[in-house]
Motif scaffolding. Structure first.
Motif, short mmCIF file in Angstrom:
data_model
loop_
_atom_site.label_atom_id
_atom_site.label_comp_id
_atom_site.label_asym_id
_atom_site.label_seq_id
_atom_site.Cartn_x
_atom_site.Cartn_y
_atom_site.Cartn_z
N ASP A 177 1.57 7.59 7.93
CA ASP A 177 2.41 6.57 8.18
C ASP A 177 3.93 7.27 8.23
N THR A 178 4.55 6.85 9.49
CA THR A 178 6.09 7.28 9.54
C THR A 178 6.88 6.32 9.46
N GLY A 179 6.54 4.99 9.33
CA GLY A 179 7.35 3.74 9.31
C GLY A 179 7.60 3.58 10.93
N ALA A 180 8.84 2.94 11.23
CA ALA A 180 9.19 2.68 12.43
C ALA A 180 9.14 3.85 13.39
N VAL A 181 9.14 4.98 13.21
CA VAL A 181 9.46 6.23 14.00
C VAL A 181 7.93 6.47 14.49
N PRO A 182 7.96 6.47 15.95
CA PRO A 182 6.39 6.94 16.22
C PRO A 182 6.17 8.34 15.78
N TYR A 183 5.02 8.72 15.65
CA TYR A 183 4.63 10.09 15.09
C TYR A 183 4.87 11.31 15.90
N PRO A 184 4.56 11.15 17.33
CA PRO A 184 5.32 12.20 17.99
C PRO A 184 6.50 12.58 17.92
N LEU A 185 7.38 11.44 17.90
CA LEU A 185 9.01 11.61 17.76
C LEU A 185 9.16 12.42 16.43
N PHE A 186 8.68 11.71 15.34
CA PHE A 186 8.72 12.18 14.23
C PHE A 186 8.33 13.72 13.78
N ALA A 187 7.40 14.16 14.63
CA ALA A 187 6.89 15.33 14.32
C ALA A 187 7.83 16.32 15.21
N LEU A 188 8.08 16.03 16.43
CA LEU A 188 9.13 16.96 17.24
C LEU A 188 10.51 16.88 16.54
N ALA A 189 11.01 16.05 15.91
CA ALA A 189 12.35 16.12 15.24
C ALA A 189 12.12 17.31 14.16
N GLY A 190 11.14 17.27 13.45
CA GLY A 190 10.95 18.19 12.34
C GLY A 190 10.58 19.59 12.90
N LEU A 191 9.93 19.74 14.10
CA LEU A 191 9.36 20.99 14.72
C LEU A 191 10.58 21.67 15.41
N VAL A 192 11.31 21.02 16.09
CA VAL A 192 12.61 21.63 16.56
C VAL A 192 13.53 22.44 15.84
N LEU A 193 13.53 21.63 14.51
CA LEU A 193 14.44 22.40 13.59
C LEU A 193 13.86 23.53 13.07
N TRP A 194 12.29 23.22 12.49
CA TRP A 194 11.70 24.27 11.65
C TRP A 194 11.40 25.31 12.62
N THR A 195 11.04 25.33 13.90
CA THR A 195 10.96 26.42 15.03
C THR A 195 12.05 27.33 14.97
N PHE A 196 13.29 26.49 14.95
CA PHE A 196 14.67 27.54 14.93
C PHE A 196 14.60 28.29 13.82
N PHE A 197 14.22 27.77 12.45
CA PHE A 197 14.47 28.43 11.27
C PHE A 197 13.05 29.24 11.00
N SER A 198 12.00 29.09 11.43
CA SER A 198 11.10 30.24 11.31
C SER A 198 11.09 31.43 12.20
N THR A 199 11.84 31.18 13.47
CA THR A 199 11.95 32.23 14.47
C THR A 199 13.03 33.39 13.91
N ALA A 200 13.98 32.31 13.51
CA ALA A 200 15.27 33.23 12.94
C ALA A 200 14.85 34.13 11.83
N VAL A 201 14.21 33.42 10.81
CA VAL A 201 13.76 34.21 9.74
C VAL A 201 12.99 35.67 9.93
#
Length: 308
Positions: free
Chosen positions: A108-132
């Motif tokens: 359950d991600t509330g009013a946000v569709p899960y694909p958009l919910f996941a992509l919002a987290g993955l964009v920031l996380w991909t940057f962090f993981s690749t940078a580290v």
């Protein structure tokens, strides 16, 4: 020669004696040099509180640009898709997580569709993981520079972070397109996106800088790092919201700055309220890690050329 000629020559030598060799005057006596009572220049190790020389870093800012641009070109050299991988990587992960968590697990991600919910987290996380990962291996990968020429070694992990920021911008364009597709209206909370990205960058820089120094002495760091990043993904509120964690255990997420930054990144995008307690804890940990890593890096970099 005839006898008369020899007699005339001897008579001439008696009248005009041979010129004596010129005598050089003696050199003047050197003036005595009096040494000062105290040394003019004192060479001593830098004090610990002055280990971070910001003036030196600023003087080499152009080198940071060239190292960053070099890393960007090397990253996608001879790659068929080139910089498109910065978009394809979070896109493929979004599809996989949507199938498993959005459809099968029905998170359950509330009013946000899960694909958009996941992509919002993955964009920031991909940057962090690749940078580290990139900054953690940057010093070892640039051993040919470390051992031949002097420059602030801190620029090496910083350049790796800068190269990953270019990938983030491309992934963010995909996220904007997805938000427009799902009809997410812009809100004033979008103004929090730059500060959140800046704090994520500082946390990645501090973590990667410390790991890069350890990696010079302990080469096991690169293997542990790749495994730890994969585990870190599932405890950073990237694929599931923090609300699924039982409330009595939710306070543990305060010790993970990426959980607060990912949740704050989504709140800024979707116009949701911020968890200021989580953001404050994340900011405090980020600054502590950054300061500690900077001083530890400067302390250990003295032996880089000998160990690497």
């Amino acid at each position: 020669m005839s006898l008369s000629t020899r007699e005339s020559t001897s008579e001439l030598e008696k009248v005009v004696p041979a010129q004596a060799a010129p005598v050089m005057p003696p050199p003047p006596p050197q003036a005595s040099v009096s040494l000062p009572d105290k040394p003019v220049v004192t060479i001593e190790p830098r004090a610990s509180w002055l280990a971070l020389n910001l003036r030196e870093l600023w003087a080499h800012r152009e080198l940071l640009y060239f190292l960053t641009w070099r890393d960007v070109k090397v990253r996608y050299k001879q790659a068929v898709f080139g910089a498109a991988w910065a978009i394809l990587q979070p896109l493929f992960l979004m599809v996989i997580f949507t199938l498993f968590y959005g459809r099968l697990a029905a998170i359950d991600t509330g009013a946000v569709p899960y694909p958009l919910f996941a992509l919002a987290g993955l964009v920031l996380w991909t940057f962090f993981s690749t940078a580290v990962t990139g900054s953690g291996n940057s010093v070892v990968n640039n051993a040919h520079l470390i051992t031949k020429v002097y420059f602030p070694r801190m620029l090496v992990p910083a350049a790796a972070i800068g190269a990953c920021a270019v990938d983030f911008l491309l992934g963010f364009l995909l996220l904007v397109g997805m938000a427009v597709y799902y009809g997410v209206p812009p809100t004033p909370r979008l103004l929090m996106l730059p500060p959140l990205f800046l704090m994520t960058t500082l946390f990645a820089f501090g973590t990667g800088m410390w790991l890069s120094a350890l990696n010079v002495k302990y080469r096991d760091v690169r293997f542990v790092l790749s495994f730890a990043i994969q585990l870190w993904l599932f405890v950073s509120s990237v694929v599931v919201p923090s609300s699924v964690v039982p409330e009595k255990w939710r306070w543990l997420l305060l010790f993970n700055p990426m959980s607060g930054y990912v949740e704050g990144f989504r709140a800024a995008l979707f116009g949701q309220p911020f968890d200021w307690q989580a953001l404050a804890a994340a900011a405090a940990i980020t600054l502590s890690v950054l300061i500690y890593s900077a001083f530890e890096f400067r302390r250990m970099e003295k032996s880089f050329a000998d160990v690497i």
